[in-house]
Design an enzyme around this catalytic site. Structure first.
Site, PDB file in Angstrom:
ATOM      1  N   PHE A 131       0.852  -1.188   0.000  1.00 24.27           N
ATOM      2  CA  PHE A 131       0.000   0.000   0.000  1.00 24.27           C
ATOM      3  C   PHE A 131       0.887   1.237   0.000  1.00 24.27           C
ATOM      4  O   PHE A 131       1.727   1.408   0.884  1.00 24.27           O
ATOM      5  CB  PHE A 131      -0.945   0.059   1.208  1.00 24.27           C
ATOM      6  CG  PHE A 131      -1.834   1.279   1.171  1.00 24.27           C
ATOM      7  CD1 PHE A 131      -3.000   1.275   0.409  1.00 24.27           C
ATOM      8  CD2 PHE A 131      -1.482   2.442   1.837  1.00 24.27           C
ATOM      9  CE1 PHE A 131      -3.801   2.411   0.331  1.00 24.27           C
ATOM     10  CE2 PHE A 131      -2.277   3.591   1.754  1.00 24.27           C
ATOM     11  CZ  PHE A 131      -3.438   3.568   1.008  1.00 24.27           C
ATOM     12  N   ASP A 217       9.343   2.483   1.881  1.00 30.07           N
ATOM     13  CA  ASP A 217       8.198   3.251   2.365  1.00 30.07           C
ATOM     14  C   ASP A 217       8.051   3.001   3.863  1.00 30.07           C
ATOM     15  O   ASP A 217       7.592   1.951   4.288  1.00 30.07           O
ATOM     16  CB  ASP A 217       6.940   2.825   1.589  1.00 30.07           C
ATOM     17  CG  ASP A 217       5.680   3.564   2.031  1.00 30.07           C
ATOM     18  OD1 ASP A 217       5.711   4.244   3.070  1.00 30.07           O
ATOM     19  OD2 ASP A 217       4.656   3.443   1.312  1.00 30.07           O
ATOM     20  N   LYS A 246       2.885   9.931   8.301  1.00 28.63           N
ATOM     21  CA  LYS A 246       2.077   9.612   9.489  1.00 28.63           C
ATOM     22  C   LYS A 246       2.601  10.140  10.828  1.00 28.63           C
ATOM     23  O   LYS A 246       2.212  11.204  11.258  1.00 28.63           O
ATOM     24  CB  LYS A 246       1.846   8.092   9.540  1.00 28.63           C
ATOM     25  CG  LYS A 246       0.946   7.618   8.399  1.00 28.63           C
ATOM     26  CD  LYS A 246       0.264   6.299   8.681  1.00 28.63           C
ATOM     27  CE  LYS A 246      -0.884   6.050   7.724  1.00 28.63           C
ATOM     28  NZ  LYS A 246      -0.558   5.368   6.485  1.00 28.63           N
TER      29      LYS A 246
HETATM   30  C1  LIG Z   1      -0.847   5.558   5.073  1.00 28.38           C
HETATM   31  C2  LIG Z   1       0.197   5.099   4.139  1.00 28.38           C
HETATM   32  C3  LIG Z   1       0.447   5.787   2.935  1.00 28.38           C
HETATM   33  C4  LIG Z   1      -0.399   6.946   2.474  1.00 28.38           C
HETATM   34  O1  LIG Z   1      -0.309   8.040   3.321  1.00 28.38           O
HETATM   35  P1  LIG Z   1      -1.391   9.221   3.188  1.00 28.38           P
HETATM   36  O2  LIG Z   1      -0.913  10.248   4.161  1.00 28.38           O
HETATM   37  O3  LIG Z   1      -2.719   8.617   3.546  1.00 28.38           O
HETATM   38  O4  LIG Z   1      -1.367   9.682   1.791  1.00 28.38           O
HETATM   39  C5  LIG Z   1       1.486   5.343   2.148  1.00 28.38           C
HETATM   40  N1  LIG Z   1       2.253   4.300   2.502  1.00 28.38           N
HETATM   41  C6  LIG Z   1       2.040   3.628   3.642  1.00 28.38           C
HETATM   42  C7  LIG Z   1       2.930   2.490   3.997  1.00 28.38           C
HETATM   43  C8  LIG Z   1       0.999   3.989   4.484  1.00 28.38           C
HETATM   44  O5  LIG Z   1       0.763   3.303   5.606  1.00 28.38           O
END
Ligand SMILES: *Cc1c(COP(=O)(O)O)cnc(C)c1O
Length: 396
Positions: A131, A217, A246
């Site tokens: 994701f 990521d 986050k």
């Molecule tokens: C939440 C998340 C995203 C997206 O972040 P947003 O601030 O919602 O755009 C991307 N990568 C990972 C691993 C995430 O947990």
């Protein structure tokens, strides 16, 4: 639209409560009911709610400057960039406001690095169950068909391989168009699936051998959540590109892509930008979050309380029919059941505990990193009966 929010587009399956305020790891709804926060705004509220030190820093900054523009130098960006470089061993950061933006920047770096080397159609290796966000490019990199459905044509230039399978990656070694390998160190939305540390070391070596950028990521698993500043540090490796977001601002929107020497000079003036990115308020939130974490031993707390919570859950759920595994690192934990368990959301909420269910079958706990051991014990006391009752009813 939902019954109570007709003027907001209907993009979320919302629970029927509205939160009004919080303190530490507790939140209250508008009816005065109290909850233990096992979700932390989805791994965002690093320092919990209404943290007195963070509040003082943000209040001070709001009285000075909330936003200016990237037309000007910004010492707070330099301060946070330097701190992230120190903690990660990387070189510099680009600041934005969300996780998908950090990933979008990473993907642009991967493409530009290819074009700089004369590759006309650069490709990026991505992973099953990944994701990376919900923009057109990042949903194309995401490995969940439900996120992609209805939004084609997808962005091209992605090759998808299984996670934790080094041979599947090695099989692409001859493809000269590949410029980067892009994965979550611990898949969050995919169900709390950690990359094996030995696998990460092999991926690092393969990227070096093939001239690929390693892009990790850490939007969800970074910022001390697993008991290291960044989850890949458990494997003793350093990536080339690391998107963050986050937890970095403890609730103030902020994203960053942090890069090492191989990606440092890919972007030049005019290649990338954003209006809100790097604004003084979000920079102050990032700087303060990291400072308070250091002063108060918040990362060590995440490691210790996380280990306590994980072993308590493992002990209490051992041998329970329908519980597949309790896994994760620090305060990023998942309880995988053998069946879809979305109903647990409402039941846990009614019991006074906020959490989430991801990948249909995984109960996810990503609470504030200031969670105490007593609060961890309370999570166990609230959650275990909910899971047991749910499973016994589903079996009946
Ligand atoms: C939440 C998340 C995203 C997206 O972040 P947003 O601030 O919602 O755009 C991307 N990568 C990972 C691993 C995430 O947990």
């Amino acid at each position: 639209m939902t019954a109570s929010m007709p003027h907001v587009m209907n993009t979320y399956g919302r629970l029927p409560i509205a939160l009004s305020h919080g303190r530490g790891c507790r939140v209250w709804d508008t009816e005065g009911r109290r909850y233990l926060d096992g979700l932390g705004g989805i791994a965002v509220n690093t320092l919990g709610h209404a943290h007195p030190k963070l509040l003082a820093e943000l209040t001070d900054q709001m009285g000075k400057l909330i936003h200016c523009s990237n037309y000007y130098e910004n010492p707070l960006q330099e301060a946070l960039g330097a701190k992230l470089a120190e903690l990660s061993g990387l070189s510099a950061a680009f600041f934005c406001s969300t996780g998908l933006e950090a990933n979008e920047a990473a993907l642009k770096i991967a493409r530009k690095a290819g074009h700089d080397r004369g590759i006309e159609r650069p490709e990026v290796i991505v992973f099953e169950k990944a994701f990376h966000g919900r923009s057109i490019a990042t949903l194309s990199a995401t490995g969940n068909p439900k996120v992609q459905e209805g939004f084609g044509p997808l962005v091209e230039g992605f090759i998808r391989v299984p996670f934790n399978d080094i041979e599947a990656l090695r099989a692409h070694s001859a493809n000269r168009n590949i410029t980067a390998v892009f994965l979550e160190t611990i898949q969050g939305e995919g169900g709390i699936n950690p990359a094996r540390w030995d696998y990460l070391r092999e991926v690092r070596a393969l990227c070096d051998a093939n001239g690929w950028l390693l892009m990790l990521d850490e939007v969800q698993c970074g910022i001390g959540r697993t008991g290291k500043w960044f989850a890949h540090q458990w494997a003793g490796i350093v990536p080339d590109v690391m998107p963050l977001a986050k937890g970095l601002g403890s609730g103030v929107p902020i994203g960053a892509v942090v890069v090492g020497p191989k990606a440092l000079n890919v972007f030049g003036p005019g290649n990338h930008g954003t209006t809100f990115g790097g604004n003084p308020l979000s920079m102050r939130a990032g700087i303060a979050t990291l400072k308070i974490m250091e002063e108060d031993g918040v990362m060590a707390n995440a490691a210790a309380v996380g280990a306590h919570l994980k072993s308590a859950l493992q002990r209490e759920l051992a041998g329970v029919d329908g519980v597949k595994e309790v896994r994760g690192e620090g305060l990023m934990l998942g309880i995988e059941l053998t069946r879809p368990c979305g109903a647990i959301l409402t039941r846990a909420m009614q019991a006074g505990l906020l959490l989430s269910v991801t990948a249909d079958t995984v109960v996810r706990l990503v609470p504030p990193l200031i969670l105490t051991q007593d609060e961890a014990d309370e999570i166990v006391a609230l959650l275990v009966p909910v899971i047991k009752t749910f499973l016994s009813e589903a079996a009946a």
